[in-house]
Design an enzyme around this catalytic site. Structure first.
Site, mmCIF file in Angstrom:
data_model
loop_
_atom_site.group_PDB
_atom_site.id
_atom_site.type_symbol
_atom_site.label_atom_id
_atom_site.label_comp_id
_atom_site.label_asym_id
_atom_site.label_seq_id
_atom_site.Cartn_x
_atom_site.Cartn_y
_atom_site.Cartn_z
ATOM 1 N N ARG A 163 8.049 -1.182 -33.285
ATOM 2 C CA ARG A 163 9.163 -0.672 -34.089
ATOM 3 C C ARG A 163 8.643 -0.071 -35.394
ATOM 4 N NH1 ARG A 163 8.831 -6.000 -33.708
ATOM 5 N NH2 ARG A 163 8.306 -7.197 -35.568
ATOM 6 N N HIS A 203 10.283 -27.202 -31.582
ATOM 7 C CA HIS A 203 10.997 -28.407 -31.164
ATOM 8 C C HIS A 203 10.353 -29.065 -29.945
ATOM 9 C CE1 HIS A 203 12.663 -25.180 -28.722
ATOM 10 N NE2 HIS A 203 13.195 -26.061 -27.909
ATOM 11 N N HIS A 229 6.594 -9.699 -22.378
ATOM 12 C CA HIS A 229 7.441 -9.185 -23.460
ATOM 13 C C HIS A 229 6.610 -8.250 -24.322
ATOM 14 C CE1 HIS A 229 8.248 -9.622 -27.851
ATOM 15 N NE2 HIS A 229 9.432 -9.178 -27.470
#
Length: 279
Positions: A120, A179, A116
């Site tokens: 920006r 989590h 990935h």
């Protein structure tokens, strides 16, 4: 006429998109030639955003890259009132401009890491660069991880020796599934709200982050292009891809930003793998 910073950044993201797509298509061609197959090509789809701007989604589904997407977008307008407090400089009138490139690669081979990358440039009443790249191997190799990190460290050290340790730490903290209490992959770098007061320097750094990715990831893919893999390894890859889905839907800032600014849903969710298993 002086070119605005917005246009300078946007033009670079388009150029980088073209370089990445060309390199990935070249890898597909190299593989296809040895197998007597027709090489896959990127398919481009343009989209317009209600309220201002739009983008182009480039998607390829091949024999090496099961799914690789390279998105560029330039959007502008006003944030919704409930979202303004979350974005620096948007509190007063909510006006924003955002341009960037986002790339996610999912490979057919479970031996080749998923990757990935995004960079920006955003303007509100403030302005900054952000982005980074990270690697998600299913069967990690120390030398491969070291090579990936070394490419980004070299880009960082050219500008500030504090960048790499700081941005590596931010990457490790960001790409973490709270989590499950486990990291997503082996990291890389992640930076946000970068504004040193020198646009040219921050822009040059962001360019070099893109060039670092372009230099190292294709090399990693090619090194394992023809390695055989088993059905058991593929099964493990599909299960581990579930972690990728969980992170992108629960924690990813880009996903949240895109949805909150009425972006193109297909482009936003392009990062999701084409096939995944939850057991």
């Amino acid at each position: 006429m002086k070119i605005e910073n917005k246009e300078i950044a946007s033009n670079w993201f388009t150029d980088l998109r073209d370089l990445l797509c060309k390199e990935f298509e070249k890898i597909e061609e190299e593989y296809a030639q040895t197998k007597g197959l027709k090489p896959a090509k990127f398919v481009r789809t343009s989209w317009q955003r209600n309220g201002g701007g739009g983008g182009i989604m480039s998607l390829m589904k091949g024999e090496v890259f099961e799914k690789v997407g390279v998105n560029i977008s330039t959007v502008f307008g006003e944030f919704s009132p409930e979202f303004r407090s979350e974005i620096p400089g948007a509190e007063l009138d909510g006006k924003f401009f955002a341009t960037g490139i986002s790339l996610v690669a999912h490979l057919k081979s479970p031996l080749i890491p998923a990757m990935h990358f995004n960079t920006r440039y955003i303007e509100t009443s403030k302005s900054w660069f952000g982005g980074g790249g990270d690697l998600t191997p299913f069967y990690p190799k120390e030398n491969e991880t070291a090579k990936f990190h070394a490419a980004f460290k070299e880009a960082c050290d050219k500008y500030d020796s504090s960048y790499y340790p700081k941005f590596k730490k931010q990457c490790d903290e960001y790409f973490y599934l709270k989590h499950r209490k486990e990291p997503r992959g082996v990291g890389g770098i992640f930076y946000d709200y970068l504004n040193s007061g020198n646009f040219e320097q921050d822009f040059a750094f962001t360019q070099d982050v893109g060039r670092a990715l372009l230099s190292v990831y294709p090399e990693i893919v090619r090194s394992k292009l023809f390695l055989p893999w088993t059905t058991e390894q593929k099964e493990y890859q599909l299960i581990r891809r579930g972690r990728y889905v969980e992170f992108n839907l629960l924690y990813d800032r880009g996903t949240k930003f895109g949805l909150m600014t009425d972006g193109n849903v297909e482009a936003i969710l392009m990062s999701l793998p084409p096939e995944v298993k939850f057991n």
